[in-house]
Structures are given as C-alpha cells and as structure tokens.
Design a protein around this motif. Structure first.
Motif, PDB file in Angstrom:
ATOM      1  N   PRO A  93      24.952  43.858  71.252  1.00 34.09           N
ATOM      2  CA  PRO A  93      26.274  44.664  71.570  1.00 34.09           C
ATOM      3  C   PRO A  93      26.454  44.838  73.201  1.00 34.09           C
ATOM      4  N   GLY A  94      25.670  44.844  73.969  1.00 35.75           N
ATOM      5  CA  GLY A  94      25.854  45.073  75.249  1.00 35.75           C
ATOM      6  C   GLY A  94      25.829  43.956  76.098  1.00 35.75           C
ATOM      7  N   LEU A  95      25.952  42.685  75.637  1.00 32.55           N
ATOM      8  CA  LEU A  95      25.997  41.608  76.161  1.00 32.55           C
ATOM      9  C   LEU A  95      27.099  41.427  77.382  1.00 32.55           C
ATOM     10  N   PRO A 138      18.091  33.448  78.150  1.00 33.21           N
ATOM     11  CA  PRO A 138      17.341  34.185  77.083  1.00 33.21           C
ATOM     12  C   PRO A 138      16.884  35.491  77.288  1.00 33.21           C
ATOM     13  N   VAL A 139      16.863  36.064  78.557  1.00 30.58           N
ATOM     14  CA  VAL A 139      16.636  37.540  78.654  1.00 30.58           C
ATOM     15  C   VAL A 139      17.901  38.425  78.008  1.00 30.58           C
ATOM     16  N   ALA A 140      19.146  38.004  78.518  1.00 33.11           N
ATOM     17  CA  ALA A 140      20.242  38.814  78.234  1.00 33.11           C
ATOM     18  C   ALA A 140      20.634  38.823  76.624  1.00 33.11           C
ATOM     19  N   ILE A 141      20.203  37.932  76.077  1.00 37.21           N
ATOM     20  CA  ILE A 141      20.492  37.583  74.674  1.00 37.21           C
ATOM     21  C   ILE A 141      19.556  38.226  73.851  1.00 37.21           C
ATOM     22  N   THR A 142      18.254  38.835  74.293  1.00 39.29           N
ATOM     23  CA  THR A 142      17.333  39.426  73.588  1.00 39.29           C
ATOM     24  C   THR A 142      17.285  40.822  74.130  1.00 39.29           C
ATOM     25  N   THR A 143      18.248  41.176  74.964  1.00 40.98           N
ATOM     26  CA  THR A 143      18.365  42.686  75.259  1.00 40.98           C
ATOM     27  C   THR A 143      19.247  43.557  74.639  1.00 40.98           C
ATOM     28  N   SER A 159      25.529  46.932  81.009  1.00 49.03           N
ATOM     29  CA  SER A 159      25.688  45.504  81.032  1.00 49.03           C
ATOM     30  C   SER A 159      26.746  44.860  80.974  1.00 49.03           C
ATOM     31  N   THR A 160      27.736  45.595  79.982  1.00 51.71           N
ATOM     32  CA  THR A 160      28.894  44.825  79.208  1.00 51.71           C
ATOM     33  C   THR A 160      29.954  44.504  80.755  1.00 51.71           C
ATOM     34  N   LEU A 161      30.043  45.162  81.555  1.00 56.96           N
ATOM     35  CA  LEU A 161      30.979  45.138  82.515  1.00 56.96           C
ATOM     36  C   LEU A 161      30.315  44.290  83.959  1.00 56.96           C
ATOM     37  N   MET A 166      27.770  36.951  87.268  1.00 52.06           N
ATOM     38  CA  MET A 166      26.632  37.856  88.060  1.00 52.06           C
ATOM     39  C   MET A 166      25.404  38.262  87.026  1.00 52.06           C
ATOM     40  N   LYS A 167      24.359  38.854  87.550  1.00 51.79           N
ATOM     41  CA  LYS A 167      23.401  39.325  86.793  1.00 51.79           C
ATOM     42  C   LYS A 167      24.017  40.897  86.018  1.00 51.79           C
ATOM     43  N   ALA A 168      23.575  41.178  84.934  1.00 53.83           N
ATOM     44  CA  ALA A 168      23.787  42.268  84.259  1.00 53.83           C
ATOM     45  C   ALA A 168      23.137  43.613  84.851  1.00 53.83           C
TER      46      ALA A 168
END
Lengths: 349, 216, 238
Positions: A93-95, A138-143, A159-161, A166-168
């Motif tokens: 949800p927070g990707l 791989p990190v963002a998709i498992t957060t 992290s959404t915005l 750029m990094k979340a």
C-alpha cells in the motif's frame, strides 16, 4: 444477378451470445471495484492514490502505443483498466506512486502492446509489471504498512509521495506512530517464513492484516470471483484446480513436519493466492482453452506456489507460479487437444 | 531482421576500420559475441575493459593469422586460428593482471572466454584468413572498437539506471533509487533490446526519409 | 614462397587446394604447421608470463597490504605469518601464496596493534572472501572488509558497504577457550542484537549476513588459538 452467399467457415462454438470482449472486461472491472474499495478502507488514501496512479499510467501507455503504431485506440476495451487495477492491488500500500506508474508502463508496454495488444500477450500483463518492480526495487516491494493505521484517511504514507526516481522516505517511524494495537507491518507470510510466527487462518480470512493492497480479504475476493463465474465469464476450473492442489500439497507437507510447514488453511488465506487464482490465473489470454488443460494448468500453479513458499528463499510464490503457468499454457494446450471425431487412439482405453 | 537487410560481406567502398566500428557493428548489426555483451556490461568500466581486451586480442591475432594465411592448409585453418587467438587471450590475461587486479577480478572468467567469443573466430574466418596484414589488423581494430563501443552503450544504460552512477560518479545525487534489476542478468537482455530497438527505429526512419526524397 | 606450398588461385583463400583426401605429405605439412604455430604461441606466452610475473605479484601484495593497513589504522609495519599444517608459525616474505596465513600490524614504536586474518565462506551466489582484524589483547574482532564476492547487487552486496552492518565489527566478542569460542559468533535477525558476540543482520540480506557470521565463527576457532599460543613471538615480530 447471381446471389452470392458468404459462408463464414469457422470452428465451433457456432452459437453466439451478445457478450463481447468489452462487456466481459467491464464486468471484471465491476468485480474488482469492491476489492479496491476494501483495500482503500483498510489502507487509506495512499492506496487510493496508488490505484489511480497505476490505472492512469496503464491507460496512458496503451494510448501512447496505439498512437505510435498508427492503429486505432484500444483503451475502450477496459483491459488496460484491469491491468492497472490488478497491478495496484498486488503492490504494497505504501509503494511510491512513481514505482507504481513505472510498473504499469512495463505491464502494458513490454508486457502487452509489443506483442500486438490484447490477446497476443504471453503473460498476464499486471504480473509482468509486478515482476519487473520486484526485481528492480526488492526492498520497496517488500516494505509493508500495517492495516487500519490511525489517520490513514487524512495523511499519506511517507513513502507514497517520493519524488520520481528518488528513494522513498523511511516508514518505520510512521508505522510505529500510526499502528493500532494487535496489528503489525509484517505480512503473515513473512512472519511465518522469517520469524516462525503463524497467524490464525480465520483472522486472515476476514482480511484485516498487512499485505499487498488487494490481497488481504479472501472472503471478498471469493465473492467477487463467484460473481464472474456465475455469470459465465470466467472458468471455474482454473481457480478450483489451483486452490485445491495447493491445499492438498500443503496438507501433505504439514503432516510431514507440522512445526516447519503451516497448515492448508494458512496457505489458502495468506499472501496473494486467492487474488492470483481468481483474477490473474484466469486471464483468458494466458490460460489453456481445453478443460483438461485448465486442470493441469491450475494444478501446476498451485503446486508451484506451495513449492516456492515452502522450499524457496522467497516468502511468496504466487506471482512466479502464474507467470510460469502462462509460459507453459501453449504447451498444455498442445498436449490436451481433443481427438478429432473418428480418430482412433493407439491404445484401447 | 537486421542481418537480412545487410548481408555480412565486405564491400570495396567501405574502409575496413569504419566497417567494423559502425556499418557492420558486431553487436548492434551482426549480433555476435552475445555472452560477454550480456555478462560484462553491468558497469561502464567493465564494459570498456572487456572491449579493449577483445580489441587487443583481435588486432594481434589477426595480424599473425593474416601473415601466415597462405601457409595454412584449409583442413586445419580453424584449429590454427583458435591456437593463435588463444595465445593472444592468455597474453591479455597476464597483462590485465599486471595492470590492475580489481579489473581482473571484475572481468574474471570472461577474459579466457574471449577465445570462445564467436566474433573473434568469425572475423578470422571471414576476413583475416583472406586479406593482407594491414587490412586485417584494421578490421580487427574496427571490429574490436565497435564491440567496445556497443558494450559501453549497454554498460552506460545499466550502470546509470542500476547504480545511479557513471564510471563510479553519481549522476542523480544520493537520493536516487537504483533499479537493481539492471545490474542483474535480465538487465543485460533488457538494455540490449532497448538499443537494438533504437537502431532498428533509426534505420527504418532513414529508409522512409530516403523513399520520400526519391519520390519527390 | 606460398604458391609453392599451397596451389590455389592467387592465394585468395587458405587451402583452395584439392578437394581430394589429404595425402601423407599433406598430413605431415599440417602437423608441421600446427606444431610450429603452437610452439610460437607457447614461446610468446612464456615470455609474457616472465615479463609480468613480478608486476602481478607486487600488485597482489599491494592490494593485501593496503587492505591490512585499512583494517588496522595507524600501523607502520606489517609481518606476514603462515600457519604450517603442524600448527607451527613461519614468517613469510611475500604477502601472497597458498595456505592459512595472517598479517600482524605494528605501530611506529613497534607495538602490536592487531592481526588481520583471511577468511572465506559460501554466500548466496559464490564464496565470499574477506579480511578481518582481530585484537589478541582483548580477544575481539575490530574490523571487517569484504575482498571478493558475487552477492546480489543491491541486497547481499551491502555486506561490503552497509555502515550499520560494518559497525557490528568494531568490537565483536571472539573469546576462545580450549580451542572453542566461549560464545559462538552468530548472526541474528535485524534489530535484535543483544550481546557482544552477535551480528545484527542486514534486513533483506539475511543469507549473506549469516554467511559472514559462519565465516567468522569458523575462522576464529581455527586461527586465533594459534595466535594466542604464539603471542609472545608475534609481539616481538619475528
């Protein structure tokens, strides 16, 4: 003047209904809307924004490719909407929104349009997009964020915005601040795989847990899938075969080593198995057409899902199972062709 | 498809050096030597090193092959070519180790594999075995540098997207989210596809423009 | 000279010769040619090897020396010890070569600062080889550096650069009694490190982090007893 009769020579079925591709696709969208609504209720406006971003990007990409190839626009057939919604439902949800939009671009562009558009793609487009995102980030998709967080309707997950490319922002602090007692940011599958904590299957069935936006509520997904099956717009065989085979295999593992492998109900209600079996494995483009082929295809994917979850390094295996199933479905079709009327089998059955 | 339109023959009007560097580019036109192209392009530095190592092997061994081309019996020409190329590769292996150990570690098993790069044998068979020494060496230089150029193109895409750097220097600042996929093997295939698509598109557009001009 | 050996139209191609089966004379000619080519190639390789040997060795030594100096800041002298199969110590002249070995570093006044030990363990993709610095005085690991690995970029390869992970090795308990560690060095899940002998794993790179833990555990039990036994000699630097 001689009357010319135009004879349309074609294979069965010869009886037609008025259902068109657009109509079926529109019904799939209707069936997905309650799931989207639940996801937004559970995870808040970040999920709404993510779903909008993936759908808009999917539509935009389809339009762009149609224009570039000089053909008429095909965005009216709803398939890009389905791809966008399904992709959004399979993401945390927070990707960051830009990652979601990029995934939708990959899903519709390289995943579908370069093959020639709807009906020519090999793989389920939404899963192509998700596979790309999983390999790239791989990190963002498992957060994951926790369900029913306080203030989920008034503020975005940090992290959404994130700015595009750029990094979340880190979300640990946000999750800790907003989470309600009894909820956690880890998905039941991750808890089981890495911490050996098994979540109770009944609570997972109700859906109030962390996970990808649209995968958390098996009861709702089942209802929405049943709607399509009852209207005759989806094959019941594929989801049945996939769910049954995973349950049977999980039971076998569970009986062999109950401490290590969770039970069949856990496998059934955790992760994206239900969503995948109902809405992605049944993609009419990627599945075999013969009934026997559908059973083989479903059993193959159910088996692979459990095998990847139990024996592999990843917590979730539904996505790769379905993509592999898609890859094998032409072969399955080939092997399960019904024999022509009058043809003899070599051996007497 | 690209190859159908442009048969792999040496026309008299193409300079052997430019031919390899651009017109018959080993990667983008002939699609040869795919193993190092996909495996060694995860950074610009590796791509350049691999390209230069291959260039060196090609120039040196084609000079030797061309010099003795009239002595080589037809039946053993492949064996002779391979022996000479393998010798060049071993020499390069020592030289790279002597120049820089980190580069040697990065290239690893792929230096010995230059010998099995179909590009090196193909040019020996198609060109150096039949043409005079200087022309053969020029062909090797052009093909090798063309190979290096193509590898660098791929390496650029992969390093910039996969790590956010170019030759180790950050391009997008520290907040850039790297696309790890591009450093992994699938990234090689994806970037190669992107470049081939780009060149195919350019070629098609040039053909269209030429056709439009011809009709006027 | 060529047209004499190979009959062919203007020498356009090697061996435009005869379509017939090779005669005995032909075979001998082929063998002779291949032999000559191989001999020449062999000579060239030997010459190159001789010319680059010293340079390669000094390159390798420089790399090792730089790594050792990095792991033990402030040292001005290094001595390389090899461990014989019998457990005896031997001072090595070069920094390279086969066999178990470690490097002792001394400061300007000749005092032993610490020891750098080579270690290796199978990671996610291939063997991870690393160097770590060890202080015999406190029996702790005080530094860690990955030398070579093929771990997944972006995940496993963070064992080389992740600053919180490398902080694990500033003061990692490696006490050994009777050839066994008092507390085994273990990798624990990210965020749950409680004791001085535990390594806090990188979140998302558990397999690589665990490999580092196993590597250090094995190497500490393997090498440090020899160091402690010969500590007087190592402190003298001979």
């Amino acid at each position: 003047m001689t009357a010319t009769t135009v004879l349309a020579v074609r294979t069965s079925p010869h009886a037609h209904s008025t259902r068109s591709v657009e109509k079926i696709m529109a019904n799939v969208v209707f069936a997905l809307l309650p799931i989207c609504g639940y996801a937004i209720w559970l995870f808040g406006i970040s999920t709404l924004a993510l779903l909008l971003a993936t759908t808009a990007a999917a539509l935009g990409t389809e339009q762009m490719f149609c224009r570039a190839s000089g053909k008429g626009s095909t965005i009216g057939d709803f398939s890009a909407v389905i791809t966008g919604l399904l992709l959004g439902l399979t993401l945390p949800p927070g990707l960051p929104l830009w990652m979601g939009a990029l995934g939708a671009f990959i899903a519709v562009g390289p995943g579908k349009m370069v093959f020639g558009g709807l009906g020519f793609n090999v793989f389920n487009p939404a899963l192509v997009g998700r596979a790309f995102l999983q390999a790239a980030f791989p990190v963002a998709i498992t957060t994951y964020t926790s369900a029913k967080a306080v203030g989920r309707f008034t503020e975005f997950v940090p992290s959404t915005l994130a700015w595009p490319f750029m990094k979340a922002a880190p979300i640990t602090e946000w999750v800790a601040r907003t989470k309600v007692d009894g909820f956690t940011g880890a998905t039941p599958l991750m808890l089981q795989k890495f911490d050996h904590v098994t979540t109770e299957p009944w609570s997972m069935f109700l859906g109030e847990r962390a996970g990808s936006a649209g995968e958390t509520a098996p009861w709702l997904i089942l209802l929405c899938g049943l709607y399509l099956i009852i209207r005759g717009m989806m094959s019941w065989r594929v989801p049945a075969a996939m769910l049954l085979s995973s349950v049977v295999l999980a039971q076998a593992f569970h009986m062999a080593d109950a401490a290590r492998y969770p039970g069949p109900l856990f496998v059934l209600f955790s992760g994206g198995l239900m969503l995948g079996a109902m809405f992605m494995a049944t993609d009419p483009v990627g599945q075999p057409v013969t009934p026997r082929g559908m059973w083989i295809y479903g059993i193959l994917m159910g088996t692979l899902t459990v095998a990847i979850r139990f024996l592999g390094g990843l917590a979730e295996g539904v996505m790769y199972a379905i993509l592999l199933g898609n890859a094998l479905s032409p072969l399955i079709d080939n092997l399960t062709q019904p024999k022509t009327y009058g043809e003899r089998r070599k051996a007497v059955a | 498809m690209l190859r159908d339109k442009q048969p792999v023959t040496i026309t008299a009007d193409t300079h052997p050096f430019l031919n390899g560097l651009w017109k018959q580019n080993p990667v983008f036109v002939m699609v040869l030597g795919m193993c190092p192209t996909l495996a060694i392009t995860n950074s610009v530095k590796n791509a350049i090193s691999m390209g230069l190592a291959t260039t060196f092997v090609m120039v040196a061994s084609y000079g030797m092959i061309s010099a003795i081309r009239k002595l080589i019996p037809k039946q053993v020409r492949i064996a002779t070519f391979i022996a000479i190329i393998a010798c060049g590769v071993t020499v390069v292996d020592f030289l790279v180790k002597a120049i820089s150990i980190p580069v040697y570690q990065a290239l690893g098993a792929y230096i010995p594999l230059i010998v099995s790069n179909c590009l090196t044998l193909e040019r020996a068979e198609a060109y150096a075995g039949k043409q005079p020494v200087v022309k053969s060496m020029l062909d090797g230089l052009g093909m090798g540098l063309g190979f290096a150029l193509a590898l660098t193109c791929l390496g650029m895409v992969r390093e910039v997207l996969g790590a956010g750097t170019f030759l180790g220097f950050p391009v997008f600042g520290s907040r850039f989210e790297p696309w790890v996929l591009f450093l992994l093997p699938p990234g090689g295939f994806i970037s190669l596809a992107m470049w081939l698509l780009f060149f195919a598109w350019r070629k098609e557009r040039a053909a269209k423009l030429a056709a439009a001009e011809a009709t006027q | 000279m060529s047209s004499q050996i190979i009959p062919g139209p203007g020498g356009t191609g090697p061996g435009a010769a005869s379509p017939h089966a090779p005669s005995a004379a032909n075979s001998i000619r082929m063998v002779r040619l291949l032999g000559t080519v191989s001999l020449m190639c062999g000579l060239l390789i030997v010459v190159t090897n001789l010319a680059t040997k010293d340079r390669i060795q000094s390159n390798q030594e420089t790399i090792t020396r730089e790594s050792v100096a990095e792991l033990l800041p402030g040292i001005s002298k290094q001595v390389t010890y090899g461990v014989e199969p019998s457990g005896e110590l031997k001072v090595l002249t070069g920094a390279t070569g086969e066999g178990k070995k470690f490097f002792a570093g001394y400061d300007g006044s000749g005092k032993l600062v610490g020891v750098v030990i080579e270690a290796g363990e199978r990671g996610y993709a291939d063997v991870i080889s690393a160097l770590y610095s060890y202080s015999p005085a406190t029996q702790t690991i005080i530094g860690f550096k990955v030398v070579d690995m093929r771990e997944t970029p972006g995940l496993g390869d963070r064992i080389k650069s992740d600053i919180p992970f490398l902080a694990n090795f500033k003061n990692l308990d490696a006490k050994v009694e009777n050839g066994k560690e008092v507390h085994n060095i273990t990798t624990v899940k990210h965020g749950t490190k409680k004791n001085a002998w535990e390594i806090d794993a990188i979140s998302g790179a558990t397999i690589s982090s665990r490999a580092v833990g196993r590597m250090l555990h094995k190497s500490v039990e393997d090498v440090t007893p020899v160091i402690l036994k010969n500590l007087d000699r190592i402190e003298r630097g001979n």
